[in-house]
Design a protein around this motif. Structure first.
Motif, PDB file in Angstrom:
ATOM      1  N   PRO A 297       4.026   1.411  -1.858  1.00 25.22           N
ATOM      2  CA  PRO A 297       3.723   2.241  -0.696  1.00 25.22           C
ATOM      3  C   PRO A 297       4.875   3.113  -0.218  1.00 25.22           C
ATOM      4  CG  PRO A 297       3.919  -0.075  -0.090  1.00 25.22           C
ATOM      5  CD  PRO A 297       3.906  -0.024  -1.577  1.00 25.22           C
ATOM      6  N   ASP A 298       6.113   2.757  -0.556  1.00 25.10           N
ATOM      7  CA  ASP A 298       7.267   3.534  -0.099  1.00 25.10           C
ATOM      8  C   ASP A 298       7.759   4.545  -1.127  1.00 25.10           C
ATOM      9  OD1 ASP A 298       7.281   2.117   2.310  1.00 25.10           O
ATOM     10  OD2 ASP A 298       8.537   0.532   1.470  1.00 25.10           O
ATOM     11  N   ALA A 299       7.167   4.537  -2.314  1.00 23.58           N
ATOM     12  CA  ALA A 299       7.575   5.488  -3.347  1.00 23.58           C
ATOM     13  C   ALA A 299       6.880   6.829  -3.132  1.00 23.58           C
ATOM     14  CB  ALA A 299       7.232   4.937  -4.728  1.00 23.58           C
ATOM     15  N   PRO A 300       7.461   7.911  -3.609  1.00 24.57           N
ATOM     16  CA  PRO A 300       6.803   9.222  -3.471  1.00 24.57           C
ATOM     17  C   PRO A 300       5.382   9.192  -4.032  1.00 24.57           C
ATOM     18  CG  PRO A 300       9.051   9.485  -4.259  1.00 24.57           C
ATOM     19  CD  PRO A 300       8.770   8.010  -4.292  1.00 24.57           C
ATOM     20  N   GLY A 301       4.448   9.640  -3.214  1.00 30.77           N
ATOM     21  CA  GLY A 301       3.051   9.650  -3.634  1.00 30.77           C
ATOM     22  C   GLY A 301       2.360   8.309  -3.520  1.00 30.77           C
ATOM     23  N   ALA A 302       3.091   7.256  -3.134  1.00 31.48           N
ATOM     24  CA  ALA A 302       2.530   5.900  -2.984  1.00 31.48           C
ATOM     25  C   ALA A 302       1.625   5.540  -4.157  1.00 31.48           C
ATOM     26  CB  ALA A 302       1.760   5.786  -1.670  1.00 31.48           C
ATOM     27  N   PRO A 303       2.176   5.492  -5.391  1.00 29.83           N
ATOM     28  CA  PRO A 303       1.338   5.232  -6.572  1.00 29.83           C
ATOM     29  C   PRO A 303       0.661   3.860  -6.498  1.00 29.83           C
ATOM     30  CG  PRO A 303       3.671   5.031  -7.105  1.00 29.83           C
ATOM     31  CD  PRO A 303       3.604   5.623  -5.738  1.00 29.83           C
TER      32      PRO A 303
ATOM     33  N   ALA B 298       9.242   5.508 -11.704  1.00 33.10           N
ATOM     34  CA  ALA B 298       9.039   6.227 -10.446  1.00 33.10           C
ATOM     35  C   ALA B 298       9.065   5.316  -9.232  1.00 33.10           C
ATOM     36  CB  ALA B 298       7.700   6.973 -10.500  1.00 33.10           C
ATOM     37  N   ILE B 299       9.306   3.999  -9.421  1.00 32.08           N
ATOM     38  CA  ILE B 299       9.225   3.074  -8.288  1.00 32.08           C
ATOM     39  C   ILE B 299      10.438   2.152  -8.256  1.00 32.08           C
ATOM     40  CG2 ILE B 299       6.710   3.111  -8.177  1.00 32.08           C
ATOM     41  CD1 ILE B 299       6.668   0.493  -9.708  1.00 32.08           C
ATOM     42  N   ASP B 300      10.700   1.625  -7.082  1.00 29.42           N
ATOM     43  CA  ASP B 300      11.757   0.633  -6.877  1.00 29.42           C
ATOM     44  C   ASP B 300      11.173  -0.742  -7.202  1.00 29.42           C
ATOM     45  OD1 ASP B 300      13.601  -1.198  -5.931  1.00 29.42           O
ATOM     46  OD2 ASP B 300      13.818  -0.287  -3.955  1.00 29.42           O
ATOM     47  N   PRO B 301      11.760  -1.479  -8.145  1.00 24.75           N
ATOM     48  CA  PRO B 301      11.172  -2.777  -8.521  1.00 24.75           C
ATOM     49  C   PRO B 301      11.187  -3.808  -7.401  1.00 24.75           C
ATOM     50  CG  PRO B 301      13.292  -2.438  -9.614  1.00 24.75           C
ATOM     51  CD  PRO B 301      12.918  -1.128  -8.990  1.00 24.75           C
ATOM     52  N   THR B 302      11.916  -3.562  -6.316  1.00 26.91           N
ATOM     53  CA  THR B 302      11.890  -4.495  -5.180  1.00 26.91           C
ATOM     54  C   THR B 302      10.855  -4.107  -4.130  1.00 26.91           C
ATOM     55  OG1 THR B 302      13.576  -3.312  -3.898  1.00 26.91           O
ATOM     56  CG2 THR B 302      14.357  -4.941  -5.502  1.00 26.91           C
ATOM     57  N   GLY B 303      10.181  -2.977  -4.324  1.00 29.10           N
ATOM     58  CA  GLY B 303       9.245  -2.484  -3.324  1.00 29.10           C
ATOM     59  C   GLY B 303       7.820  -2.408  -3.809  1.00 29.10           C
ATOM     60  N   ILE B 304       7.436  -3.298  -4.721  1.00 29.05           N
ATOM     61  CA  ILE B 304       6.079  -3.302  -5.264  1.00 29.05           C
ATOM     62  C   ILE B 304       5.235  -4.316  -4.490  1.00 29.05           C
ATOM     63  CG2 ILE B 304       4.676  -3.582  -7.331  1.00 29.05           C
ATOM     64  CD1 ILE B 304       7.236  -3.115  -8.969  1.00 29.05           C
ATOM     65  N   ARG B 305       4.071  -3.873  -4.051  1.00 31.55           N
ATOM     66  CA  ARG B 305       3.194  -4.739  -3.252  1.00 31.55           C
ATOM     67  C   ARG B 305       2.011  -5.199  -4.085  1.00 31.55           C
ATOM     68  NH1 ARG B 305       0.581  -2.268   2.177  1.00 31.55           N
ATOM     69  NH2 ARG B 305      -0.211  -0.774   0.623  1.00 31.55           N
TER      70      ARG B 305
END
Length: 485
Positions: free
Chosen positions: A199-205, A127-134
């Motif tokens: 933070p940029d994924a749907p629902g900000a998991p 559900a997330i972009d592997p380059t957008g994980i904080r």
């Protein structure tokens, strides 16, 4: 709600992976490297970690943890992320007191009970972009780390693909993907919180905050069974993150403060004029011979911060060349407006700095670098734009000819002595050294001479001869003084 995290068969951790951490350490790996952590080091959120009796350097490392969903063996990088089931927060705790004893294996320094807290919740990797994980870390409520997977030197999928070349990654295996800059020492009573989110994924998991409290152990190590904890200034610096944070900065050099007004005067005065004024004061040994600007038009003004190399010797390079050596400490502690002056004995058959060191000096606000040795990554160093004066380019690494030995001491660079706090000025003619106490006097005299020389040049351009004009006799001197406002 806390997700259930099964005890993994393997925990594989990455040594150095974030650009921010690499810049802090002064080295950037060409490829990822790894070590194993024991499964018994896993701990849940809300637990404690013990700092063993007789130790001082327990450090936190906030990280993104990957949990393997389907076995991976010889997978392509394009397919690697599909083998990751979940992402969560991890704290790759380490005890620097045992780091040297482990000689890179990290068995004891990273394997203690509770040294790998994970959780508390799992994020679906699909559900997330592997380059957008904080990843963020707080200690006692203060934010200490804040970076994203976009700041990695290597993409997350590369870790999975690379490791799968060597062994099967099995369901439930954990990969700790390295920590960004900001890792530091924690003490008993400290509370560390780590959160991983998208933070940029749907629902900000989010993983939620992984909480660990540090406690003090009371059972000492038994010296009859194995090597004992030991620390030195290198380990203290790396554990705390910098010499400054570890309280190891040397005393500030003494001498005249280079005020903005004095700096402006020195920037306006050519080295030829400044050296002439020093000669009038009886100081002839003021030129750093044999060094040239990395590109035409480059100028340099600042106070000296010194670094000394001794001739290369294999056994000494083993003890002084690796880790957080004198070169890295000098570049990591250079102050704004300082010039790093390197004693390389005029030996240009090896680099004395490269692009990473130049970048670190620039980031610290250094005014420039002077070395009577060579420069690696020369074209890249030029592109960085930091004023660098050297004997030219050379592709060899430091250890070929030099051992980094000490810094903030008197050095011999290009045939002259440079003390910390001396004033360094460079332009197209070369580089000179001005004793700090004389800088104001010399600058004023050099600028006055420049004004006089400009007036003489104008008379020569008008057709007057040199006899009696250059230098001026009494008649011409009177004319000159009468022309001044």
């Amino acid at each position: 709600m806390t997700d259930s995290i099964a005890r993994p068969g393997k925990i594989i951790a990455i040594h150095l992976s974030y650009a921010s951490r690499a810049d802090q350490r002064g080295r950037r790996p060409a490829h990822p490297s790894y070590f194993f952590k024991v499964a018994s080091s896993i701990a849940p959120s809300g637990g404690t970690v013990e700092r063993p009796a007789g130790t001082e350097l327990l450090a936190f490392e906030g990280e993104i943890a990957l949990i393997i969903g389907t076995p991976a063996r010889h997978v392509r990088i394009e397919d690697a992320w599909s083998h990751v089931a979940s992402v969560t927060a991890a704290n790759d705790l380490g005890l620097y007191d045992l780091r040297a004893n482990d000689k890179g294996s990290n068995v004891r320094s990273k394997g203690g009970d509770g040294y790998t807290p994970l959780g508390p919740r799992l994020i679906d990797a699909r559900a997330i972009d592997p380059t957008g994980i904080r990843v963020r870390t707080w200690v006692n409520g203060e934010l200490r780390q804040d970076d994203t997977s976009d700041g990695l030197i290597f993409p997350l999928a590369q870790f999975v693909a690379d490791l799968s070349q060597h062994f099967t990654l099995e369901t439930g295996d954990v990969i700790l993907t390295g920590t960004p800059a900001g890792s530091s020492v924690i003490v008993p009573g400290d509370v560390v919180e780590i959160e991983v989110d998208a933070p940029d994924a749907p629902g900000a998991p989010t993983s939620g905050r992984l909480v660990t409290t540090v406690t003090q152990g009371d059972v000492p190590f038994d010296e009859t069974l194995g090597s004992m904890p030991a620390v030195d200034d290198v380990q203290r610096t790396e554990a705390w993150g910098s010499a400054e944070a570890a309280g190891l900065l040397p005393s500030a050099p003494t001498g005249t403060v280079l005020s903005p007004e004095l700096r402006a005067k020195l920037e306006a005065a050519p080295t030829a004029g400044l050296s002439a004024q020093l000669r009038k004061l009886g100081i002839n040994a003021c030129i750093i011979d044999g060094v040239h600007a990395a590109q035409p038009g480059m100028t340099l003004v600042g106070t000296a911060k010194t670094l000394r190399f001794v001739p290369g010797r294999e056994d000494l390079f083993k003890t002084h060349g690796g880790g957080y050596n004198a070169q890295k400490r000098a570049f990591d502690t250079v102050g704004e407006g300082e010039v790093i002056v390197i004693e390389a004995r005029g030996e240009s058959g090896s680099g004395t700095l490269g692009d990473i060191m130049a970048l670190r000096a620039q980031a610290r606000g250094a005014a420039g670098i002077v070395t009577d040795g060579g420069v690696r990554d020369y074209d890249t160093v030029v592109e960085i734009g930091l004023p660098v004066f050297s004997r030219g380019a050379h592709p060899a690494v430091l250890g070929r000819k030099h051992v980094p030995w000490e810094y903030d001491v008197a050095v011999a660079c290009g045939g002259t002595t440079v003390e910390p706090g001396d004033i360094i000025v460079g332009d197209g003619d070369g580089v000179i050294v001005i004793p700090a106490a004389l800088a104001e006097q010399v600058a004023d005299a050099a600028l006055a001479q420049e004004t006089e020389d400009a007036w003489i040049a104008a008379r020569v351009a008008e057709g007057y001869g040199l006899d009696g004009l250059f230098p001026m006799n009494a008649e011409w001197r009177a004319k000159y003084e009468g022309s001044r406002p």
